[in-house]
Design an enzyme around this catalytic site. Structure first.
Site, PDB file in Angstrom:
ATOM      1  CB  ILE A 117      -4.634   4.469  80.295  1.00 19.30           C
ATOM      2  CG1 ILE A 117      -6.015   5.047  80.050  1.00 19.30           C
ATOM      3  CG2 ILE A 117      -3.642   4.808  78.910  1.00 19.30           C
ATOM      4  CD1 ILE A 117      -6.038   6.678  79.809  1.00 19.30           C
ATOM      5  CG  HIS A 120       0.783   7.767  78.872  1.00 19.48           C
ATOM      6  ND1 HIS A 120       0.843   8.711  77.775  1.00 19.48           N
ATOM      7  CD2 HIS A 120       1.526   8.238  79.532  1.00 19.48           C
ATOM      8  CE1 HIS A 120       1.364   9.785  77.964  1.00 19.48           C
ATOM      9  NE2 HIS A 120       1.672   9.609  79.183  1.00 19.48           N
ATOM     10  CB  VAL A 121       3.500   4.916  83.730  1.00 27.05           C
ATOM     11  CG1 VAL A 121       4.084   3.552  83.627  1.00 27.05           C
ATOM     12  CG2 VAL A 121       4.643   6.068  83.035  1.00 27.05           C
ATOM     13  CG  HIS A 122      -1.627   7.177  85.044  1.00 25.84           C
ATOM     14  ND1 HIS A 122      -1.579   6.406  83.892  1.00 25.84           N
ATOM     15  CD2 HIS A 122      -2.686   6.938  85.917  1.00 25.84           C
ATOM     16  CE1 HIS A 122      -2.762   5.540  83.975  1.00 25.84           C
ATOM     17  NE2 HIS A 122      -3.373   5.742  85.288  1.00 25.84           N
ATOM     18  CG  LEU A 123       1.565   9.896  91.276  1.00 27.97           C
ATOM     19  CD1 LEU A 123       1.950   8.569  92.297  1.00 27.97           C
ATOM     20  CD2 LEU A 123       2.842  10.915  91.906  1.00 27.97           C
TER      21      LEU A 123
END
Ligand SMILES: [Zn+2]
Length: 163
Positions: A117, A120-123
């Site tokens: 995805i 939508h940035v995510h760690l």
């Protein structure tokens, strides 16, 4: 040298992700998913912690801002701070629950880098065990057994500190 993790089902996921409706991070942030489908571990003021449905390893978590933002540079200070702090707590919860021997933390920016995805940035927080590259075909079975993911979700929720 440590061998990179090989998780072939993720390729299928990344191919499909563009065709999915909506954004799982936004859905988890809004709390619109039923409990039987939600992989939310913790919802903070500015960020959420959710279990990865297509994990690189058991207990693979993601920390994302609640706001739908695709740019790493676009994170507000408050979001970046909360993502960092939630990651610290999440590592503690994973330690207490699964006792991994190490972790990989990282941001996959863009599809070419493995982001399912991308907008939508995510760690990613990926627990690691000695020899887990060889163990991956076994762990791969987890993905077709949603109850395992929900059980992992519940265990991590239980391990999450309250107050
Ligand atoms: Zn989103």
């Amino acid at each position: 040298m440590t061998k990179p993790l090989w998780a072939p089902w993720r390729l299928e996921y990344i191919k499909q992700a563009d065709e999915l409706d909506g954004c799982v991070f936004c859905e988890e942030a809004a709390g619109t998913l039923p409990e039987s489908e939600s992989l939310l571990v913790h919802r903070g003021d500015a960020a959420v912690v959710i279990l990865n449905k297509y994990p690189y390893s058991s207990g693979h978590l993601m920390v994302a801002p609640r706001r739908h933002v695709g740019s790493f540079a676009g994170l507000a200070d408050q979001e970046a701070l909360e993502i960092h702090r939630l990651a610290v707590v999440a590592l503690d919860a994973l330690d207490a629950t699964y006792g991994p021997q190490g972790f990989n933390l990282g941001w996959n920016l863009g599809h070419i880098a493995g982001a399912g995805i991308a907008d939508h940035v995510h760690l990613h927080l990926v627990p690691r065990w000695s020899g887990d590259t060889n163990f991956m075909p076994v762990i791969a079975d987890v993905k077709v057994l949603p109850e395992h993911l929900l059980e992992t979700r519940n265990r991590l929720r239980d391990a999450w500190p309250t107050g």
